[in-house]
Scaffold this motif. Structure first.
Motif, PDB file in Angstrom:
ATOM      1  N   HIS A   1      -7.544   1.884  -2.930  1.00 58.74           N
ATOM      2  CA  HIS A   1      -6.239   1.557  -2.373  1.00 58.74           C
ATOM      3  C   HIS A   1      -6.290   0.180  -1.707  1.00 58.74           C
ATOM      4  N   GLY A   2      -7.349  -0.086  -0.970  1.00 52.27           N
ATOM      5  CA  GLY A   2      -7.486  -1.377  -0.309  1.00 52.27           C
ATOM      6  C   GLY A   2      -7.605  -2.534  -1.284  1.00 52.27           C
TER       7      GLY A   2
ATOM      8  N   GLN B   1      -6.471  -2.640  -4.363  1.00 53.05           N
ATOM      9  CA  GLN B   1      -5.208  -2.832  -5.067  1.00 53.05           C
ATOM     10  C   GLN B   1      -4.183  -3.535  -4.185  1.00 53.05           C
ATOM     11  N   ASP B   2      -4.180  -3.225  -2.898  1.00 51.96           N
ATOM     12  CA  ASP B   2      -3.230  -3.857  -1.990  1.00 51.96           C
ATOM     13  C   ASP B   2      -3.572  -5.323  -1.743  1.00 51.96           C
TER      14      ASP B   2
ATOM     15  N   THR C   1      -2.927 -10.935  -2.735  1.00 50.07           N
ATOM     16  CA  THR C   1      -3.312 -11.912  -1.706  1.00 50.07           C
ATOM     17  C   THR C   1      -4.527 -12.703  -2.158  1.00 50.07           C
TER      18      THR C   1
END
Length: 67
Positions: free
Chosen positions: A44-45, A47-48, A52
């Motif tokens: 999840h981290g 992909q988020d 950026t």
């Protein structure tokens, strides 16, 4: 359509077998639960943070960095 006789006879046993299987292998069940939770957090981290990363490190504009 009516359910089969076999299904009617065994439908109540399913949940009790599941509970017994989990309790007899509780260490493995706990390990797999924690492992999957950690893998979910890591994926999840990443992909988020991927857009950026593309914007900051690869100097891509917002239109090209976002899927």
């Amino acid at each position: 359509m009516h359910e089969s006789e076999v299904w009617r006879e065994t439908r109540h046993e399913t949940w009790s077998h599941l509970g017994r299987a989990i309790m007899s292998n509780w260490k493995l069940f706990l390990y797999l639960t924690v492992l999957m939770a950690m893998m979910n957090m890591v994926s999840h981290g990443t992909q988020d943070m991927y857009p950026t990363f593309l914007q900051r490190d690869w100097a891509l504009g917002p239109g090209r960095a976002l899927p």
